[in-house]
Write a protein that holds these residues in place. Structure first.
Motif, short mmCIF file in Angstrom:
data_model
loop_
_atom_site.label_atom_id
_atom_site.label_comp_id
_atom_site.label_asym_id
_atom_site.label_seq_id
_atom_site.Cartn_x
_atom_site.Cartn_y
_atom_site.Cartn_z
N GLY A 1 41.57 33.24 27.32
CA GLY A 1 41.71 33.75 28.72
C GLY A 1 40.79 34.88 28.63
N GLU A 2 39.68 34.75 27.70
CA GLU A 2 38.63 35.84 27.74
C GLU A 2 37.51 35.23 28.64
OE1 GLU A 2 34.92 37.29 24.75
OE2 GLU A 2 36.26 35.62 24.35
N LEU A 3 37.17 36.23 29.55
CA LEU A 3 36.04 35.66 30.63
C LEU A 3 34.62 36.05 29.88
CD1 LEU A 3 37.25 37.37 33.98
CD2 LEU A 3 37.29 34.96 33.38
N LEU A 4 33.74 35.06 30.00
CA LEU A 4 32.63 34.99 29.56
C LEU A 4 31.36 34.83 30.60
CD1 LEU A 4 33.10 32.50 26.72
CD2 LEU A 4 32.86 34.84 26.50
N VAL A 5 30.14 35.53 30.48
CA VAL A 5 29.26 35.31 31.50
C VAL A 5 28.14 34.57 30.65
CG1 VAL A 5 27.55 36.62 32.76
CG2 VAL A 5 29.61 37.87 32.12
N ALA A 6 27.71 33.57 31.77
CA ALA A 6 26.70 32.70 31.31
C ALA A 6 25.73 32.61 32.47
CB ALA A 6 27.30 30.96 31.22
N GLY B 1 33.35 43.02 39.86
CA GLY B 1 33.02 43.90 41.04
C GLY B 1 32.04 43.30 42.02
N TYR B 2 31.67 42.22 41.79
CA TYR B 2 30.92 41.63 42.68
C TYR B 2 31.48 40.37 43.38
CZ TYR B 2 26.90 43.88 40.31
OH TYR B 2 26.17 44.78 39.72
N LEU B 3 31.18 39.95 44.54
CA LEU B 3 31.59 38.63 45.28
C LEU B 3 30.73 37.47 44.82
CD1 LEU B 3 31.48 39.88 48.90
CD2 LEU B 3 33.70 39.58 47.39
N ALA C 1 39.38 35.82 39.72
CA ALA C 1 39.36 36.49 38.55
C ALA C 1 37.64 37.36 38.15
CB ALA C 1 39.60 35.78 37.34
N ALA C 2 37.02 36.36 38.43
CA ALA C 2 35.36 36.74 38.36
C ALA C 2 35.12 37.70 39.12
CB ALA C 2 34.50 35.38 38.39
N GLN C 3 35.66 37.75 40.47
CA GLN C 3 35.21 38.87 41.33
C GLN C 3 35.76 40.20 40.99
OE1 GLN C 3 34.23 36.47 45.52
NE2 GLN C 3 36.33 37.34 45.29
N ARG C 4 37.18 40.22 40.55
CA ARG C 4 37.78 41.31 39.90
C ARG C 4 37.21 41.98 38.59
NH1 ARG C 4 42.35 38.17 41.01
NH2 ARG C 4 42.72 37.67 38.80
N LEU D 1 30.63 32.44 35.56
CA LEU D 1 31.83 33.01 34.70
C LEU D 1 32.67 31.86 34.26
CD1 LEU D 1 30.98 35.54 36.02
CD2 LEU D 1 33.22 36.65 35.14
N ALA D 2 32.78 31.94 32.93
CA ALA D 2 33.73 31.11 32.36
C ALA D 2 34.99 31.66 31.63
CB ALA D 2 33.19 30.11 31.26
#
Length: 156
Positions: free
Chosen positions: A55-60, A95-97, A89-92, A49-50
């Motif tokens: 502040g937008e989270l992006l999945v790579a 929903g994953y660790l 922030a990525a975990q929140r 996650l970036a």
């Protein structure tokens, strides 16, 4: 079951689940998966996650044998710049660790970018939502169920 596997089951997507005994001391979760499952590391992808400058989270989703090119991700996402997201922030958001973040079945729908090298393989492996659990599926199925876009975002 994990939210990722629940999603694939619900939509009846073709996939196979692989599990292995996770070593908590391992340095690289993705390389550990490739090694313990006897897989070609080029076909095992990690979910990172970036965060954009807004502040937008992006999945790579990139191969475990390489790294994420943050400039290429920013370009693909149409933002000025990206940096690795805060692990909390990525975990929140997902929903994953960390170490078990799946691109599938995340708590929040985030824009997802998949390295285009995934399309060269009949199937790829991504985290199924828990350390020690991988799911094998085609890159097209992954893109469909994450609403992901293919882009050149990985670096070898």
């Amino acid at each position: 079951m994990t939210p990722a596997l629940d999603l694939l089951k619900k939509v009846r997507a073709e996939h196979r689940v692989h599990s292995y005994e996770h070593d908590p001391k391992t340095a690289s979760y993705g390389l550990e998966a490739a090694e313990k499952l006897g897989l070609d590391p080029q076909r095992v992808f990690k979910t990172l996650l970036a965060s954009s400058e807004k502040g937008e989270l992006l999945v790579a989703v990139v191969p475990v044998v390489g790294s994420l090119d943050l400039k290429a991700l920013a370009h693909a996402a149409g933002v000025k710049k990206c940096e690795m997201a805060d692990p909390q922030a990525a975990q929140r958001a997902t929903g994953y660790l960390v170490g078990g973040i799946s691109p599938l079945g995340q708590k929040k729908r985030l824009r997802t970018f998949i390295d285009q090298s995934a399309q060269a393989h009949d199937s790829i492996h991504v985290s199924a939502g828990r350390r020690g659990l991988e799911v094998e599926l085609s890159a097209a199925v992954l893109a469909e169920h994450t609403q992901g876009r293919f882009a050149e975002i990985g670096r070898v």
